[in-house]
Scaffold this motif. Structure first.
Motif, PDB file in Angstrom:
ATOM      1  N   ILE A 170      -2.349   0.091 -10.171  1.00  0.00           N
ATOM      2  CA  ILE A 170      -2.424  -1.572 -10.049  1.00  0.00           C
ATOM      3  C   ILE A 170      -0.792  -1.774  -9.274  1.00  0.00           C
ATOM      4  CG2 ILE A 170      -2.138  -3.720 -11.225  1.00  0.00           C
ATOM      5  CD1 ILE A 170      -3.909  -2.266 -13.455  1.00  0.00           C
ATOM      6  N   ASN A 171      -0.884  -2.560  -8.364  1.00  0.00           N
ATOM      7  CA  ASN A 171       0.170  -3.197  -7.698  1.00  0.00           C
ATOM      8  C   ASN A 171       0.302  -4.575  -7.736  1.00  0.00           C
ATOM      9  OD1 ASN A 171       1.312  -3.899  -4.468  1.00  0.00           O
ATOM     10  ND2 ASN A 171       2.578  -2.440  -5.661  1.00  0.00           N
ATOM     11  N   LYS A 172       1.335  -4.993  -8.627  1.00  0.00           N
ATOM     12  CA  LYS A 172       1.157  -6.505  -8.960  1.00  0.00           C
ATOM     13  C   LYS A 172       2.517  -7.034  -9.258  1.00  0.00           C
ATOM     14  CE  LYS A 172      -1.373  -9.135 -12.566  1.00  0.00           C
ATOM     15  NZ  LYS A 172      -1.885  -8.677 -13.939  1.00  0.00           N
ATOM     16  N   LEU A 173       2.719  -8.226  -8.588  1.00  0.00           N
ATOM     17  CA  LEU A 173       3.779  -8.882  -8.570  1.00  0.00           C
ATOM     18  C   LEU A 173       5.262  -7.900  -8.536  1.00  0.00           C
ATOM     19  CD1 LEU A 173       3.029 -11.357 -12.086  1.00  0.00           C
ATOM     20  CD2 LEU A 173       2.983 -12.010  -9.588  1.00  0.00           C
ATOM     21  N   THR A 211       0.729  -1.199   0.084  1.00  0.00           N
ATOM     22  CA  THR A 211      -0.094   0.086   0.076  1.00  0.00           C
ATOM     23  C   THR A 211       1.017   1.269  -0.131  1.00  0.00           C
ATOM     24  OG1 THR A 211       0.067   0.067   2.431  1.00  0.00           O
ATOM     25  CG2 THR A 211      -1.888  -1.240   1.269  1.00  0.00           C
ATOM     26  N   GLY A 212       2.063   1.200   0.615  1.00  0.00           N
ATOM     27  CA  GLY A 212       3.169   2.261   0.649  1.00  0.00           C
ATOM     28  C   GLY A 212       3.337   2.663  -1.079  1.00  0.00           C
ATOM     29  N   ALA A 213       3.330   1.681  -2.008  1.00  0.00           N
ATOM     30  CA  ALA A 213       3.681   1.962  -3.178  1.00  0.00           C
ATOM     31  C   ALA A 213       2.501   2.679  -3.805  1.00  0.00           C
ATOM     32  CB  ALA A 213       3.845   0.734  -3.945  1.00  0.00           C
ATOM     33  N   MET A 214       1.222   2.520  -3.346  1.00  0.00           N
ATOM     34  CA  MET A 214       0.125   3.246  -3.942  1.00  0.00           C
ATOM     35  C   MET A 214       0.019   4.773  -3.605  1.00  0.00           C
ATOM     36  SD  MET A 214      -3.148   0.653  -2.979  1.00  0.00           S
ATOM     37  CE  MET A 214      -3.013  -1.243  -3.466  1.00  0.00           C
ATOM     38  N   TYR A 215       0.247   4.927  -2.307  1.00  0.00           N
ATOM     39  CA  TYR A 215       0.597   6.303  -1.766  1.00  0.00           C
ATOM     40  C   TYR A 215       1.786   6.833  -2.431  1.00  0.00           C
ATOM     41  CZ  TYR A 215      -2.836   5.601   1.562  1.00  0.00           C
ATOM     42  OH  TYR A 215      -4.127   5.145   2.437  1.00  0.00           O
ATOM     43  N   ARG A 216       2.744   6.269  -2.844  1.00  0.00           N
ATOM     44  CA  ARG A 216       4.014   6.846  -3.638  1.00  0.00           C
ATOM     45  C   ARG A 216       3.481   7.043  -5.180  1.00  0.00           C
ATOM     46  NH1 ARG A 216       9.233   5.820  -1.922  1.00  0.00           N
ATOM     47  NH2 ARG A 216       9.220   5.062   0.431  1.00  0.00           N
ATOM     48  N   ALA A 217       2.616   6.473  -5.660  1.00  0.00           N
ATOM     49  CA  ALA A 217       2.112   6.570  -6.972  1.00  0.00           C
ATOM     50  C   ALA A 217       1.223   7.748  -6.995  1.00  0.00           C
ATOM     51  CB  ALA A 217       1.478   5.274  -7.605  1.00  0.00           C
ATOM     52  N   VAL A 218       0.290   8.039  -6.089  1.00  0.00           N
ATOM     53  CA  VAL A 218      -0.307   9.215  -5.841  1.00  0.00           C
ATOM     54  C   VAL A 218       0.290  10.414  -5.978  1.00  0.00           C
ATOM     55  CG1 VAL A 218      -2.137  10.558  -4.772  1.00  0.00           C
ATOM     56  CG2 VAL A 218      -2.441   8.143  -4.803  1.00  0.00           C
ATOM     57  N   ASN A 259      -1.764   4.572 -14.298  1.00  0.00           N
ATOM     58  CA  ASN A 259      -2.321   4.764 -15.311  1.00  0.00           C
ATOM     59  C   ASN A 259      -1.740   3.780 -16.744  1.00  0.00           C
ATOM     60  OD1 ASN A 259      -4.045   6.522 -14.299  1.00  0.00           O
ATOM     61  ND2 ASN A 259      -2.716   8.409 -14.473  1.00  0.00           N
ATOM     62  N   GLY A 260      -1.473   2.595 -16.316  1.00  0.00           N
ATOM     63  CA  GLY A 260      -0.956   1.729 -17.303  1.00  0.00           C
ATOM     64  C   GLY A 260       0.515   1.907 -17.354  1.00  0.00           C
ATOM     65  N   LYS A 261       1.326   2.662 -16.886  1.00  0.00           N
ATOM     66  CA  LYS A 261       2.548   2.690 -16.922  1.00  0.00           C
ATOM     67  C   LYS A 261       3.354   2.307 -15.708  1.00  0.00           C
ATOM     68  CE  LYS A 261       3.587   5.479 -20.950  1.00  0.00           C
ATOM     69  NZ  LYS A 261       2.690   6.571 -21.041  1.00  0.00           N
ATOM     70  N   ASP A 262       4.573   1.585 -16.062  1.00  0.00           N
ATOM     71  CA  ASP A 262       5.278   0.999 -15.148  1.00  0.00           C
ATOM     72  C   ASP A 262       6.241   1.960 -14.147  1.00  0.00           C
ATOM     73  OD1 ASP A 262       7.008  -0.339 -13.018  1.00  0.00           O
ATOM     74  OD2 ASP A 262       7.938  -1.756 -14.581  1.00  0.00           O
ATOM     75  N   VAL A 263       5.696   2.417 -12.910  1.00  0.00           N
ATOM     76  CA  VAL A 263       6.614   3.682 -12.257  1.00  0.00           C
ATOM     77  C   VAL A 263       7.438   3.051 -11.172  1.00  0.00           C
ATOM     78  CG1 VAL A 263       4.843   5.388 -13.258  1.00  0.00           C
ATOM     79  CG2 VAL A 263       4.430   4.162 -10.892  1.00  0.00           C
ATOM     80  N   SER A 264       7.561   1.759 -11.151  1.00  0.00           N
ATOM     81  CA  SER A 264       8.246   1.165  -9.841  1.00  0.00           C
ATOM     82  C   SER A 264       9.473   1.927  -9.488  1.00  0.00           C
ATOM     83  CB  SER A 264       8.552  -0.466 -10.119  1.00  0.00           C
ATOM     84  OG  SER A 264       7.387  -0.967 -10.905  1.00  0.00           O
ATOM     85  N   LYS A 265      10.370   2.244 -10.422  1.00  0.00           N
ATOM     86  CA  LYS A 265      11.531   2.888 -10.019  1.00  0.00           C
ATOM     87  C   LYS A 265      11.117   4.602  -9.520  1.00  0.00           C
ATOM     88  CE  LYS A 265      16.167   3.915 -10.838  1.00  0.00           C
ATOM     89  NZ  LYS A 265      16.969   4.114 -12.041  1.00  0.00           N
TER      90      LYS A 265
END
Ligand code: DC
Length: 218
Positions: free
Chosen positions: A67-70, A34-41, A76-82
């Motif tokens: 989306i937080n998956k694997l 869930t931290g990744a979700m707040y980071r994405a916002v 919005n469809g783009k990988d923003v993991s980094k």
């Protein structure tokens, strides 16, 4: 068993996300960070260049898709993991995540995702998001130890990592996360406290797997 929900909470750098991900892989659970979700916002807010301190600017969360998956996070469809681990996001995420407008939306989304075998990690999972979780763990470690771990993690991801700076940032984030008005970081009364300062990752993983198996057996 086709439904079992584990809530893992703890402060910045306590190892929640890495440990949850390893356990989820081993046991076939879905891991939700869930931290990744707040980071994405936060990343989106920075991109939109809004005044981060004005809650009325956060209406965009109604139309955002996270989306937080694997182990990856998609905005919005783009990988923003980094991008979500970059310094600017890290230093602003506590400001963004204190707002009701943001939290309500994220909590709805997190609750809707907690189906089946799930391991969800964050700050308020055991207290607010999933108060009826089957097992609650509160992971902690000294600020110094957490700063050391964050440094290593950042270096591995090719992100700037200065120990003293990271230690100060962790202390500042601890303070903000546990003193905010809505859903502050707090151990749930029925959560099991695990201080991981002197534990290896394997030890923590094995301990939590033991607790899950014990609880699943009833
Ligand atoms: O776990 P993390 O360091 O990636 O979390 C980033 C920030 O998100 C953290 O400083 C506070 C916020 N957060 C939150 O408020 N509630 C959660 N359930 C998870 C994270």
């Amino acid at each position: 068993m086709d439904s079992f929900v584990v809530a893992i909470d703890g402060p910045a750098g306590s190892g929640k996300s890495s440990i949850s991900s390893i356990i989820a892989n081993k046991l076939g659970f879905t891991h939700i960070d869930t931290g990744a979700m707040y980071r994405a916002v936060t990343l989106e807010a920075l991109r939109l260049n809004i005044d981060l301190n004005d809650e009325s600017n956060y209406k965009f969360v109604d139309n955002i898709k996270i989306i937080n998956k694997l182990g990856k996070t998609y905005l919005n469809g783009k990988d923003v993991s980094k991008e979500i681990r970059e310094k600017e996001v890290t230093n602003n995420v506590s400001t963004v995540s204190k707002f009701k407008t943001v939290r309500e939306k994220m909590v709805d989304f997190q609750r809707a995702s907690a189906k089946g075998l799930v391991l969800m990690d964050g700050r308020d999972i055991g207290t607010v998001v999933l108060p009826f979780a089957d097992l609650k763990i509160f992971l902690t470690a000294s600020a110094e130890c957490r700063a050391k771990r964050r440094c290593l993690q950042n270096k591995e991801m090719g992100i700037e990592a200065d120990y003293d700076v990271i230690l100060e940032e962790i202390k500042a984030r601890d303070y903000k996360d546990s003193h905010r008005q809505i859903s502050p970081l707090k151990k749930a009364d029925d959560a099991i406290l695990l201080d991981t300062s002197d534990m290896t990752i394997d030890e923590v993983v094995n301990k939590i797997i033991y607790l899950i198996n014990e609880k699943m057996r009833g």
